[in-house]
Design a protein around this motif. Sequence first.
Motif, PDB file in Angstrom:
ATOM      1  N   GLY A 165       0.776  -1.223   0.000  1.00  0.00           N
ATOM      2  CA  GLY A 165       0.000   0.000   0.000  1.00  0.00           C
ATOM      3  C   GLY A 165       0.810   1.276   0.000  1.00  0.00           C
ATOM      4  O   GLY A 165       0.240   2.370   0.085  1.00  0.00           O
ATOM      5  N   SER A 166       2.123   1.166  -0.108  1.00  0.00           N
ATOM      6  CA  SER A 166       2.988   2.346  -0.025  1.00  0.00           C
ATOM      7  C   SER A 166       3.114   3.037  -1.380  1.00  0.00           C
ATOM      8  O   SER A 166       2.763   2.492  -2.425  1.00  0.00           O
ATOM      9  CB  SER A 166       4.379   1.949   0.463  1.00  0.00           C
ATOM     10  N   ARG A 167       3.674   4.253  -1.348  1.00  0.00           N
ATOM     11  CA  ARG A 167       3.930   4.990  -2.573  1.00  0.00           C
ATOM     12  C   ARG A 167       4.863   4.211  -3.489  1.00  0.00           C
ATOM     13  O   ARG A 167       4.629   4.106  -4.699  1.00  0.00           O
ATOM     14  CB  ARG A 167       4.553   6.360  -2.247  1.00  0.00           C
ATOM     15  N   ALA A 168       5.948   3.667  -2.913  1.00  0.00           N
ATOM     16  CA  ALA A 168       6.941   2.967  -3.734  1.00  0.00           C
ATOM     17  C   ALA A 168       6.339   1.746  -4.418  1.00  0.00           C
ATOM     18  O   ALA A 168       6.610   1.489  -5.597  1.00  0.00           O
ATOM     19  CB  ALA A 168       8.140   2.567  -2.872  1.00  0.00           C
ATOM     20  N   SER A 169       5.532   0.978  -3.703  1.00  0.00           N
ATOM     21  CA  SER A 169       4.955  -0.216  -4.326  1.00  0.00           C
ATOM     22  C   SER A 169       3.919   0.166  -5.380  1.00  0.00           C
ATOM     23  O   SER A 169       3.765  -0.526  -6.392  1.00  0.00           O
ATOM     24  CB  SER A 169       4.342  -1.141  -3.269  1.00  0.00           C
ATOM     25  N   ALA A 170       3.217   1.291  -5.176  1.00  0.00           N
ATOM     26  CA  ALA A 170       2.273   1.765  -6.195  1.00  0.00           C
ATOM     27  C   ALA A 170       3.004   2.217  -7.456  1.00  0.00           C
ATOM     28  O   ALA A 170       2.582   1.925  -8.573  1.00  0.00           O
ATOM     29  CB  ALA A 170       1.437   2.917  -5.624  1.00  0.00           C
ATOM     30  N   VAL A 171       4.129   2.924  -7.284  1.00  0.00           N
ATOM     31  CA  VAL A 171       4.932   3.355  -8.429  1.00  0.00           C
ATOM     32  C   VAL A 171       5.452   2.140  -9.197  1.00  0.00           C
ATOM     33  O   VAL A 171       5.425   2.104 -10.437  1.00  0.00           O
ATOM     34  CB  VAL A 171       6.100   4.238  -7.951  1.00  0.00           C
ATOM     35  N   ALA A 172       5.930   1.132  -8.464  1.00  0.00           N
ATOM     36  CA  ALA A 172       6.469  -0.063  -9.116  1.00  0.00           C
ATOM     37  C   ALA A 172       5.388  -0.814  -9.890  1.00  0.00           C
ATOM     38  O   ALA A 172       5.619  -1.275 -11.014  1.00  0.00           O
ATOM     39  CB  ALA A 172       7.104  -0.974  -8.065  1.00  0.00           C
ATOM     40  N   MET A 173       4.191  -0.931  -9.299  1.00  0.00           N
ATOM     41  CA  MET A 173       3.135  -1.661  -9.985  1.00  0.00           C
ATOM     42  C   MET A 173       2.701  -0.939 -11.254  1.00  0.00           C
ATOM     43  O   MET A 173       2.473  -1.570 -12.285  1.00  0.00           O
ATOM     44  CB  MET A 173       1.927  -1.855  -9.065  1.00  0.00           C
ATOM     45  N   ARG A 174       2.612   0.379 -11.185  1.00  0.00           N
ATOM     46  CA  ARG A 174       2.236   1.108 -12.400  1.00  0.00           C
ATOM     47  C   ARG A 174       3.311   0.965 -13.467  1.00  0.00           C
ATOM     48  O   ARG A 174       3.014   0.798 -14.654  1.00  0.00           O
ATOM     49  CB  ARG A 174       1.997   2.590 -12.096  1.00  0.00           C
ATOM     50  N   ALA A 175       4.575   1.020 -13.068  1.00  0.00           N
ATOM     51  CA  ALA A 175       5.669   0.866 -14.031  1.00  0.00           C
ATOM     52  C   ALA A 175       5.657  -0.507 -14.691  1.00  0.00           C
ATOM     53  O   ALA A 175       6.093  -0.665 -15.826  1.00  0.00           O
ATOM     54  CB  ALA A 175       7.007   1.096 -13.334  1.00  0.00           C
ATOM     55  N   ALA A 176       5.151  -1.501 -13.961  1.00  0.00           N
ATOM     56  CA  ALA A 176       5.154  -2.882 -14.455  1.00  0.00           C
ATOM     57  C   ALA A 176       3.936  -3.219 -15.304  1.00  0.00           C
ATOM     58  O   ALA A 176       3.838  -4.358 -15.801  1.00  0.00           O
ATOM     59  CB  ALA A 176       5.234  -3.851 -13.271  1.00  0.00           C
ATOM     60  N   LEU A 177       3.021  -2.287 -15.515  1.00  0.00           N
ATOM     61  CA  LEU A 177       1.782  -2.597 -16.237  1.00  0.00           C
ATOM     62  C   LEU A 177       2.010  -3.295 -17.584  1.00  0.00           C
ATOM     63  O   LEU A 177       1.281  -4.238 -17.909  1.00  0.00           O
ATOM     64  CB  LEU A 177       0.955  -1.319 -16.444  1.00  0.00           C
ATOM     65  N   PRO A 178       2.982  -2.872 -18.414  1.00  0.00           N
ATOM     66  CA  PRO A 178       3.178  -3.595 -19.683  1.00  0.00           C
ATOM     67  C   PRO A 178       3.507  -5.072 -19.492  1.00  0.00           C
ATOM     68  O   PRO A 178       3.099  -5.908 -20.301  1.00  0.00           O
ATOM     69  CB  PRO A 178       4.361  -2.848 -20.322  1.00  0.00           C
ATOM     70  N   LEU A 179       4.236  -5.397 -18.430  1.00  0.00           N
ATOM     71  CA  LEU A 179       4.561  -6.796 -18.153  1.00  0.00           C
ATOM     72  C   LEU A 179       3.367  -7.526 -17.548  1.00  0.00           C
ATOM     73  O   LEU A 179       3.093  -8.687 -17.894  1.00  0.00           O
ATOM     74  CB  LEU A 179       5.755  -6.868 -17.188  1.00  0.00           C
ATOM     75  N   LEU A 180       2.646  -6.857 -16.666  1.00  0.00           N
ATOM     76  CA  LEU A 180       1.473  -7.485 -16.053  1.00  0.00           C
ATOM     77  C   LEU A 180       0.415  -7.813 -17.105  1.00  0.00           C
ATOM     78  O   LEU A 180      -0.254  -8.842 -17.032  1.00  0.00           O
ATOM     79  CB  LEU A 180       0.873  -6.566 -14.986  1.00  0.00           C
ATOM     80  N   ALA A 181       0.294  -6.933 -18.093  1.00  0.00           N
ATOM     81  CA  ALA A 181      -0.724  -7.129 -19.125  1.00  0.00           C
ATOM     82  C   ALA A 181      -0.460  -8.365 -19.971  1.00  0.00           C
ATOM     83  O   ALA A 181      -1.397  -8.959 -20.527  1.00  0.00           O
ATOM     84  CB  ALA A 181      -0.802  -5.890 -20.025  1.00  0.00           C
ATOM     85  N   LYS A 182       0.796  -8.769 -20.090  1.00  0.00           N
ATOM     86  CA  LYS A 182       1.143  -9.939 -20.905  1.00  0.00           C
ATOM     87  C   LYS A 182       1.273 -11.222 -20.078  1.00  0.00           C
ATOM     88  O   LYS A 182       1.487 -12.303 -20.621  1.00  0.00           O
ATOM     89  CB  LYS A 182       2.460  -9.674 -21.657  1.00  0.00           C
ATOM     90  N   ALA A 183       1.184 -11.103 -18.756  1.00  0.00           N
ATOM     91  CA  ALA A 183       1.365 -12.276 -17.890  1.00  0.00           C
ATOM     92  C   ALA A 183       0.102 -13.133 -17.848  1.00  0.00           C
ATOM     93  O   ALA A 183      -1.016 -12.639 -18.029  1.00  0.00           O
ATOM     94  CB  ALA A 183       1.735 -11.823 -16.480  1.00  0.00           C
ATOM     95  N   ARG A 184       0.284 -14.414 -17.586  1.00  0.00           N
ATOM     96  CA  ARG A 184      -0.862 -15.312 -17.430  1.00  0.00           C
ATOM     97  C   ARG A 184      -1.437 -15.233 -16.025  1.00  0.00           C
ATOM     98  O   ARG A 184      -2.627 -15.434 -15.816  1.00  0.00           O
ATOM     99  CB  ARG A 184      -0.428 -16.753 -17.724  1.00  0.00           C
ATOM    100  N   GLN A 185      -0.568 -14.950 -15.055  1.00  0.00           N
ATOM    101  CA  GLN A 185      -1.017 -14.900 -13.667  1.00  0.00           C
ATOM    102  C   GLN A 185      -0.334 -13.753 -12.935  1.00  0.00           C
ATOM    103  O   GLN A 185       0.879 -13.576 -13.048  1.00  0.00           O
ATOM    104  CB  GLN A 185      -0.701 -16.218 -12.948  1.00  0.00           C
ATOM    105  N   VAL A 186      -1.108 -12.974 -12.208  1.00  0.00           N
ATOM    106  CA  VAL A 186      -0.584 -11.872 -11.398  1.00  0.00           C
ATOM    107  C   VAL A 186      -1.116 -12.051  -9.983  1.00  0.00           C
ATOM    108  O   VAL A 186      -2.329 -12.130  -9.775  1.00  0.00           O
ATOM    109  CB  VAL A 186      -1.001 -10.500 -11.956  1.00  0.00           C
TER     110      VAL A 186
END
Length: 280
Positions: A165-186
Amino acid sequence: MDFKTILVHLDHTDRCSARVAFAAGLARAHGSHLIGLVPTGLYDGVIPADAIPTGVTDFIAESADHLRRRAEAISESFKVRVSGPIPVSHEIRLTDGTAVDAIVQHGRSSDLIVLGQEDRSASSDAPAHGLVPRVMLQAGRPVLVVPYAGSAEPKVKNVFVAWDGSRASAVAMRAALPLLAKARQVKLVFCRRLGEPHEPARLLVAETLQWLQRHGIKATAEEDVIEIDIAAALLSRACDLGADLMVMGGYGHSRLREMVLGGVTQQILAHMTFPILIAH
Protein backbone atom coordinates in the motif's frame (compact mmCIF):
# COMPACT_ATOMS: atom_id res chain seq x y z
CA MET A 1 1.20 2.13 -22.02
CA ASP A 2 4.23 0.15 -23.16
CA PHE A 3 8.01 0.14 -23.05
CA LYS A 4 8.90 2.20 -26.12
CA THR A 5 12.57 2.52 -25.12
CA ILE A 6 14.58 0.05 -23.03
CA LEU A 7 18.13 0.73 -21.90
CA VAL A 8 20.45 -2.16 -20.98
CA HIS A 9 23.78 -1.73 -19.24
CA LEU A 10 26.61 -3.48 -21.08
CA ASP A 11 29.86 -4.50 -19.44
CA HIS A 12 32.59 -7.15 -19.67
CA THR A 13 31.22 -9.47 -16.96
CA ASP A 14 30.27 -13.06 -17.74
CA ARG A 15 26.54 -12.39 -17.27
CA CYS A 16 26.32 -9.53 -19.74
CA SER A 17 25.23 -11.87 -22.55
CA ALA A 18 22.33 -13.20 -20.43
CA ARG A 19 21.30 -9.63 -19.61
CA VAL A 20 21.37 -8.66 -23.29
CA ALA A 21 19.33 -11.74 -24.25
CA PHE A 22 16.74 -10.84 -21.62
CA ALA A 23 16.57 -7.19 -22.67
CA ALA A 24 16.38 -8.10 -26.37
CA GLY A 25 13.56 -10.54 -25.64
CA LEU A 26 11.66 -7.80 -23.83
CA ALA A 27 12.25 -5.40 -26.70
CA ARG A 28 10.89 -7.91 -29.21
CA ALA A 29 7.83 -8.66 -27.06
CA HIS A 30 6.99 -4.98 -26.55
CA GLY A 31 8.13 -3.53 -29.88
CA SER A 32 10.74 -1.45 -28.07
CA HIS A 33 13.84 0.38 -29.20
CA LEU A 34 16.83 -1.07 -27.31
CA ILE A 35 19.76 1.08 -26.21
CA GLY A 36 22.98 -0.71 -25.28
CA LEU A 37 24.91 1.60 -22.97
CA VAL A 38 28.64 0.93 -22.62
CA PRO A 39 30.51 2.93 -19.96
CA THR A 40 34.18 2.50 -20.91
CA GLY A 41 35.36 2.60 -17.31
CA LEU A 42 37.76 5.47 -17.97
CA TYR A 43 36.48 7.52 -15.03
CA ASP A 44 35.64 4.59 -12.80
CA GLY A 45 39.40 4.23 -12.44
CA VAL A 46 39.72 0.43 -12.31
CA ILE A 47 41.35 -1.84 -14.90
CA PRO A 48 42.69 -5.40 -14.60
CA ALA A 49 46.16 -5.56 -13.05
CA ASP A 50 47.59 -7.48 -16.02
CA ALA A 51 45.83 -5.52 -18.77
CA ILE A 52 48.74 -3.18 -19.46
CA PRO A 53 52.23 -4.58 -20.16
CA THR A 54 54.88 -3.61 -17.65
CA GLY A 55 57.39 -1.01 -18.79
CA VAL A 56 55.08 1.00 -21.04
CA THR A 57 56.11 4.63 -21.37
CA ASP A 58 52.62 6.15 -21.08
CA PHE A 59 50.50 4.07 -18.73
CA ILE A 60 47.54 6.48 -18.79
CA ALA A 61 47.32 6.49 -22.59
CA GLU A 62 47.71 2.70 -22.77
CA SER A 63 45.00 2.26 -20.14
CA ALA A 64 42.58 4.52 -21.99
CA ASP A 65 43.26 2.65 -25.24
CA HIS A 66 42.67 -0.71 -23.51
CA LEU A 67 39.33 0.46 -22.09
CA ARG A 68 38.22 1.88 -25.43
CA ARG A 69 39.05 -1.34 -27.29
CA ARG A 70 37.24 -3.40 -24.65
CA ALA A 71 34.15 -1.18 -24.94
CA GLU A 72 34.17 -1.56 -28.71
CA ALA A 73 34.38 -5.35 -28.38
CA ILE A 74 31.41 -5.31 -25.99
CA SER A 75 29.52 -3.19 -28.52
CA GLU A 76 30.21 -5.61 -31.35
CA SER A 77 28.99 -8.53 -29.24
CA PHE A 78 25.79 -6.62 -28.50
CA LYS A 79 25.21 -5.99 -32.20
CA VAL A 80 25.52 -9.68 -32.99
CA ARG A 81 23.05 -10.67 -30.27
CA VAL A 82 20.32 -8.23 -31.29
CA SER A 83 20.68 -8.73 -35.06
CA GLY A 84 19.54 -12.36 -35.22
CA PRO A 85 16.65 -13.88 -37.19
CA ILE A 86 14.26 -11.42 -35.51
CA PRO A 87 16.29 -8.20 -35.30
CA VAL A 88 15.60 -5.56 -32.68
CA SER A 89 15.57 -1.82 -33.26
CA HIS A 90 18.70 -0.78 -31.41
CA GLU A 91 21.58 1.60 -30.94
CA ILE A 92 24.84 1.62 -28.99
CA ARG A 93 26.09 4.45 -26.83
CA LEU A 94 29.67 4.54 -25.58
CA THR A 95 30.45 6.91 -22.76
CA ASP A 96 33.49 7.67 -20.64
CA GLY A 97 31.35 8.74 -17.69
CA THR A 98 31.17 6.63 -14.55
CA ALA A 99 28.79 3.70 -14.79
CA VAL A 100 26.31 5.11 -12.28
CA ASP A 101 26.22 8.62 -13.75
CA ALA A 102 25.98 7.36 -17.33
CA ILE A 103 23.14 4.93 -16.62
CA VAL A 104 21.20 7.51 -14.59
CA GLN A 105 21.57 10.22 -17.27
CA HIS A 106 20.78 8.03 -20.27
CA GLY A 107 18.20 6.03 -18.36
CA ARG A 108 16.05 9.09 -17.81
CA SER A 109 15.22 9.14 -21.53
CA SER A 110 14.07 5.51 -21.49
CA ASP A 111 11.05 3.68 -20.10
CA LEU A 112 12.93 0.83 -18.43
CA ILE A 113 16.52 0.24 -17.32
CA VAL A 114 17.85 -3.33 -17.35
CA LEU A 115 20.76 -4.04 -14.99
CA GLY A 116 22.50 -7.12 -13.66
CA GLN A 117 22.41 -8.26 -10.05
CA GLU A 118 25.65 -7.52 -8.26
CA ASP A 119 27.97 -10.53 -8.09
CA ARG A 120 30.46 -10.04 -5.28
CA SER A 121 32.58 -12.90 -6.60
CA ALA A 122 33.19 -11.09 -9.90
CA SER A 123 36.54 -9.65 -10.91
CA SER A 124 37.93 -6.59 -9.16
CA ASP A 125 37.28 -4.35 -12.17
CA ALA A 126 33.58 -5.23 -12.34
CA PRO A 127 31.07 -2.34 -12.24
CA ALA A 128 30.85 -0.20 -9.14
CA HIS A 129 29.53 -1.62 -5.90
CA GLY A 130 25.91 -0.61 -5.30
CA LEU A 131 25.14 0.07 -8.95
CA VAL A 132 21.53 -1.19 -8.82
CA PRO A 133 20.33 0.74 -5.75
CA ARG A 134 22.08 3.93 -6.78
CA VAL A 135 20.54 3.87 -10.25
CA MET A 136 17.12 2.92 -8.87
CA LEU A 137 17.14 5.78 -6.36
CA GLN A 138 18.46 8.44 -8.75
CA ALA A 139 17.20 7.69 -12.27
CA GLY A 140 13.47 8.24 -11.80
CA ARG A 141 12.80 5.18 -13.95
CA PRO A 142 11.92 1.56 -13.10
CA VAL A 143 14.86 -0.83 -12.98
CA LEU A 144 14.61 -4.47 -13.98
CA VAL A 145 17.36 -6.54 -12.37
CA VAL A 146 18.47 -9.81 -14.00
CA PRO A 147 19.98 -12.35 -11.58
CA TYR A 148 23.64 -13.29 -11.96
CA ALA A 149 22.90 -17.01 -11.67
CA GLY A 150 20.51 -19.31 -13.49
CA SER A 151 18.43 -18.48 -16.54
CA ALA A 152 15.80 -15.77 -16.89
CA GLU A 153 13.14 -15.80 -19.59
CA PRO A 154 11.92 -12.47 -21.00
CA LYS A 155 8.45 -13.95 -21.64
CA VAL A 156 7.02 -13.29 -18.20
CA LYS A 157 4.12 -15.58 -17.31
CA ASN A 158 3.76 -15.53 -13.54
CA VAL A 159 4.21 -12.20 -11.73
CA PHE A 160 4.52 -11.81 -7.97
CA VAL A 161 3.75 -8.30 -6.70
CA ALA A 162 4.99 -7.41 -3.22
CA TRP A 163 2.22 -5.05 -2.13
CA ASP A 164 2.12 -2.97 1.04
CA GLY A 165 0.00 0.00 0.00
CA SER A 166 2.99 2.35 -0.03
CA ARG A 167 3.93 4.99 -2.57
CA ALA A 168 6.94 2.97 -3.73
CA SER A 169 4.96 -0.22 -4.33
CA ALA A 170 2.27 1.77 -6.19
CA VAL A 171 4.93 3.35 -8.43
CA ALA A 172 6.47 -0.06 -9.12
CA MET A 173 3.14 -1.66 -9.98
CA ARG A 174 2.24 1.11 -12.40
CA ALA A 175 5.67 0.87 -14.03
CA ALA A 176 5.15 -2.88 -14.46
CA LEU A 177 1.78 -2.60 -16.24
CA PRO A 178 3.18 -3.59 -19.68
CA LEU A 179 4.56 -6.80 -18.15
CA LEU A 180 1.47 -7.49 -16.05
CA ALA A 181 -0.72 -7.13 -19.13
CA LYS A 182 1.14 -9.94 -20.90
CA ALA A 183 1.37 -12.28 -17.89
CA ARG A 184 -0.86 -15.31 -17.43
CA GLN A 185 -1.02 -14.90 -13.67
CA VAL A 186 -0.58 -11.87 -11.40
CA LYS A 187 -0.60 -12.30 -7.63
CA LEU A 188 -0.51 -9.49 -5.08
CA VAL A 189 0.99 -10.64 -1.80
CA PHE A 190 1.02 -8.57 1.37
CA CYS A 191 2.67 -9.69 4.57
CA ARG A 192 2.08 -8.86 8.21
CA ARG A 193 3.89 -10.19 11.21
CA LEU A 194 2.13 -12.43 13.67
CA GLY A 195 0.43 -10.19 16.21
CA GLU A 196 0.25 -7.11 13.97
CA PRO A 197 -3.23 -5.74 13.21
CA HIS A 198 -5.04 -6.48 9.96
CA GLU A 199 -5.30 -3.16 8.03
CA PRO A 200 -7.57 -3.53 4.98
CA ALA A 201 -8.29 0.22 4.85
CA ARG A 202 -4.59 1.01 4.35
CA LEU A 203 -3.92 -1.69 1.76
CA LEU A 204 -7.07 -1.13 -0.35
CA VAL A 205 -6.61 -4.54 -1.92
CA ALA A 206 -10.05 -4.78 -3.55
CA GLU A 207 -9.69 -1.31 -5.03
CA THR A 208 -6.21 -2.11 -6.34
CA LEU A 209 -7.46 -5.29 -8.01
CA GLN A 210 -10.27 -3.28 -9.64
CA TRP A 211 -7.72 -0.75 -10.92
CA LEU A 212 -5.74 -3.57 -12.50
CA GLN A 213 -8.92 -5.02 -13.97
CA ARG A 214 -9.62 -1.73 -15.72
CA HIS A 215 -6.22 -2.14 -17.36
CA GLY A 216 -7.27 -5.58 -18.57
CA ILE A 217 -5.25 -7.39 -15.90
CA LYS A 218 -6.98 -10.09 -13.87
CA ALA A 219 -5.08 -10.43 -10.60
CA THR A 220 -5.63 -12.16 -7.28
CA ALA A 221 -4.37 -11.32 -3.81
CA GLU A 222 -3.37 -13.05 -0.62
CA GLU A 223 -2.33 -12.02 2.85
CA ASP A 224 0.49 -13.95 4.55
CA VAL A 225 0.93 -13.86 8.30
CA ILE A 226 4.61 -14.45 8.91
CA GLU A 227 7.00 -15.13 11.76
CA ILE A 228 10.19 -14.86 9.74
CA ASP A 229 12.03 -11.98 8.08
CA ILE A 230 9.88 -10.17 5.48
CA ALA A 231 12.47 -10.43 2.70
CA ALA A 232 12.90 -14.16 3.28
CA ALA A 233 9.12 -14.62 3.40
CA LEU A 234 8.59 -12.80 0.11
CA LEU A 235 11.35 -14.67 -1.71
CA SER A 236 10.14 -18.01 -0.35
CA ARG A 237 6.52 -17.37 -1.29
CA ALA A 238 7.50 -16.17 -4.78
CA CYS A 239 9.39 -19.44 -5.29
CA ASP A 240 6.42 -21.45 -4.00
CA LEU A 241 4.18 -19.74 -6.55
CA GLY A 242 6.64 -20.34 -9.39
CA ALA A 243 7.06 -16.63 -10.07
CA ASP A 244 9.33 -15.62 -12.95
CA LEU A 245 9.20 -11.92 -12.02
CA MET A 246 8.80 -9.98 -8.78
CA VAL A 247 7.54 -6.40 -8.72
CA MET A 248 8.35 -4.33 -5.64
CA GLY A 249 8.92 -0.80 -4.41
CA GLY A 250 12.44 0.24 -3.51
CA TYR A 251 13.09 2.19 -0.35
CA GLY A 252 16.00 4.40 0.54
CA HIS A 253 17.12 7.47 2.44
CA SER A 254 19.93 9.97 2.21
CA ARG A 255 22.80 9.84 4.66
CA LEU A 256 25.84 12.08 4.22
CA ARG A 257 25.00 12.40 0.49
CA GLU A 258 25.06 8.61 0.06
CA MET A 259 21.88 6.85 -0.99
CA VAL A 260 21.24 3.91 1.30
CA LEU A 261 18.62 1.21 0.76
CA GLY A 262 16.31 -0.18 3.39
CA GLY A 263 16.99 -3.64 4.78
CA VAL A 264 14.21 -5.54 2.98
CA THR A 265 15.23 -4.14 -0.41
CA GLN A 266 18.90 -4.91 0.21
CA GLN A 267 18.19 -8.50 1.23
CA ILE A 268 15.96 -9.21 -1.74
CA LEU A 269 18.48 -7.77 -4.20
CA ALA A 270 21.23 -9.86 -2.59
CA HIS A 271 19.34 -13.17 -2.59
CA MET A 272 17.05 -12.92 -5.65
CA THR A 273 17.04 -15.86 -8.06
CA PHE A 274 14.56 -14.45 -10.61
CA PRO A 275 14.19 -11.03 -12.28
CA ILE A 276 12.89 -8.18 -10.16
CA LEU A 277 11.33 -4.94 -11.33
CA ILE A 278 11.96 -2.32 -8.70
CA ALA A 279 11.02 1.36 -8.62
CA HIS A 280 11.28 4.28 -6.25
